[in-house]
Write a protein that holds these residues in place. Structure first.
Motif, short mmCIF file in Angstrom:
data_model
loop_
_atom_site.label_atom_id
_atom_site.label_comp_id
_atom_site.label_asym_id
_atom_site.label_seq_id
_atom_site.Cartn_x
_atom_site.Cartn_y
_atom_site.Cartn_z
N LYS A 1 0.87 -1.17 0.00
CA LYS A 1 0.00 0.00 0.00
C LYS A 1 0.91 1.22 0.00
O LYS A 1 1.64 1.47 0.96
CB LYS A 1 -0.91 0.01 1.23
N VAL A 2 0.89 1.99 -1.07
CA VAL A 2 1.80 3.12 -1.21
C VAL A 2 1.33 4.30 -0.37
O VAL A 2 0.16 4.70 -0.42
CB VAL A 2 1.91 3.54 -2.69
N VAL A 3 2.25 4.84 0.43
CA VAL A 3 1.93 5.97 1.29
C VAL A 3 3.02 7.03 1.15
O VAL A 3 4.15 6.73 0.73
CB VAL A 3 1.81 5.55 2.77
N PRO A 4 2.72 8.29 1.49
CA PRO A 4 3.74 9.34 1.40
C PRO A 4 4.94 9.03 2.29
O PRO A 4 4.81 8.39 3.34
CB PRO A 4 2.99 10.59 1.89
N ASP A 5 6.10 9.51 1.88
CA ASP A 5 7.31 9.30 2.67
C ASP A 5 7.21 9.89 4.06
O ASP A 5 7.94 9.48 4.98
CB ASP A 5 8.52 9.91 1.95
N SER A 6 6.33 10.88 4.24
CA SER A 6 6.17 11.52 5.54
C SER A 6 5.48 10.61 6.55
O SER A 6 5.51 10.88 7.75
CB SER A 6 5.37 12.82 5.38
N GLU A 7 4.84 9.54 6.07
CA GLU A 7 4.20 8.59 6.97
C GLU A 7 5.17 7.44 7.28
O GLU A 7 6.22 7.31 6.67
CB GLU A 7 2.92 8.04 6.32
N ASN A 8 4.79 6.61 8.24
CA ASN A 8 5.62 5.45 8.57
C ASN A 8 5.52 4.45 7.43
O ASN A 8 4.44 3.93 7.16
CB ASN A 8 5.15 4.82 9.88
N CYS A 9 6.64 4.18 6.78
CA CYS A 9 6.60 3.32 5.60
C CYS A 9 7.88 2.52 5.46
O CYS A 9 8.94 2.89 5.97
CB CYS A 9 6.35 4.15 4.34
N MET A 10 7.77 1.41 4.73
CA MET A 10 8.88 0.49 4.53
C MET A 10 9.79 0.93 3.39
O MET A 10 9.34 1.49 2.39
CB MET A 10 8.35 -0.91 4.21
N ARG A 11 11.07 0.64 3.58
CA ARG A 11 12.08 0.87 2.55
C ARG A 11 12.51 -0.46 1.95
O ARG A 11 12.76 -1.43 2.66
CB ARG A 11 13.29 1.58 3.15
N LEU A 12 12.57 -0.50 0.62
CA LEU A 12 13.02 -1.72 -0.06
C LEU A 12 14.54 -1.87 0.02
O LEU A 12 15.06 -2.96 -0.19
CB LEU A 12 12.59 -1.69 -1.53
N TRP A 13 15.22 -0.78 0.27
CA TRP A 13 16.68 -0.83 0.34
C TRP A 13 17.16 0.05 1.48
O TRP A 13 16.60 1.13 1.72
CB TRP A 13 17.31 -0.37 -0.97
N PHE A 14 18.17 -0.40 2.20
CA PHE A 14 18.77 0.40 3.27
C PHE A 14 20.16 -0.14 3.54
O PHE A 14 20.54 -1.23 3.08
CB PHE A 14 17.91 0.34 4.54
N ASN A 15 20.94 0.62 4.25
CA ASN A 15 22.29 0.22 4.62
C ASN A 15 22.20 -0.59 5.91
O ASN A 15 21.99 -0.04 6.98
CB ASN A 15 23.17 1.46 4.81
N GLY A 16 22.38 -1.90 5.78
CA GLY A 16 22.24 -2.77 6.94
C GLY A 16 23.23 -2.48 8.05
O GLY A 16 22.97 -2.77 9.22
N ASN A 17 24.36 -1.88 7.71
CA ASN A 17 25.36 -1.54 8.72
C ASN A 17 24.87 -0.44 9.65
O ASN A 17 25.41 -0.25 10.74
CB ASN A 17 26.66 -1.09 8.05
#
Length: 249
Positions: A193-209
């Motif tokens: 469910k696509v939501v604005p970045d200003s809301e709590n939302c999941m990232r498909l990519w991030f720096n695991g470190n």
């Protein structure tokens, strides 16, 4: 046909045998989808690499699954069903999406039950950051497909997916879906469910470190569910918090 049944379980507080809020939170924040390729519980996978690497410290997928995943060879699903190779940019985004699906330990609050050969559960309407969706659609807009919902609309023959006779033929993604959010939400049957970045939302990519930012998103969702239960003077068991049951015929 999709039958959505809401399970309502109202249990008096303090009843014996029910988990505390802390136990419920811990369970939902450390849960893998019940599927043929998922691990029973998240754990360290030091050999995760490339696009699945962010989850190596806490993952629901094994390194053996991620090897097949990077070649888009899971589930015998043909991403090139229009007889044209995916563009490298588009493939990268689908691999990233699959890494999230197979590896993420953060989808517990959105897990629902399904009746499928390859899985007993899936996640449903997980909040996806709009910018991640936009990047995905932009990368794939000139690639080809023939249908909108890749879970429900393909014909399956000999274990492989084909464009159905009812489709209007292969077209560019941007001619199948009008906008990015339509694509992200429909392609995998509303897993996102696509939501604005200003809301709590999941990232498909991030720096695991630097840690997993999706941990925080999932925790806030669980707290929201518990607070909602309090507001109606109910106490929900773990099974009751997972309120949506989807039955696929």
């Amino acid at each position: 046909m999709l039958l959505v049944t809401l399970l309502i379980a109202v249990v008096l507080r303090g009843s014996q045998g029910h988990e505390s809020h802390e136990q419920i939170t811990e369970r939902l924040l450390n849960r893998c989808v019940d599927s043929v390729n998922h691990k029973p519980a998240p754990g360290v996978e030091e050999f995760l690499k490339n696009q699945c690497e962010p989850w190596r410290n806490r993952s629901c997928c094994s390194h053996l699954v991620q090897d097949k995943l990077h070649e888009l060879q899971l589930y015998n699903f043909d991403f090139e069903h229009c007889s044209q190779k995916l563009s490298p940019r588009c493939k990268k985004h689908f691999v990233q999406d699959l890494c999230f699906y197979e590896c993420s330990p953060n989808v517990g609050p959105w897990i629902v039950s399904v009746k499928m050969k390859i899985r007993k559960e899936r996640f449903y309407q997980v909040p996806l950051c709009q910018s991640d969706c936009d990047s995905w659609f932009e990368a794939c807009q000139d690639d080809l497909t023939c249908i909108r919902n890749w879970i429900r609309e393909f014909d399956w023959k000999s274990g492989k997916n084909y464009c159905p006779a009812t489709s209007t033929g292969c077209k560019k993604f941007r001619n199948i879906w009008e906008k990015a959010s339509d694509f992200c939400e429909e392609v995998w049957d509303h897993s996102w469910k696509v939501v604005p970045d200003s809301e709590n939302c999941m990232r498909l990519w991030f720096n695991g470190n630097l840690g997993n930012p999706n941990d925080h998103v999932a925790k806030l969702k669980v707290l929201e569910m518990i607070n909602s239960a309090h507001s109606t003077k109910t106490y929900f068991t773990t099974a009751a918090i997972l309120t949506t049951l989807l039955t696929i015929f």
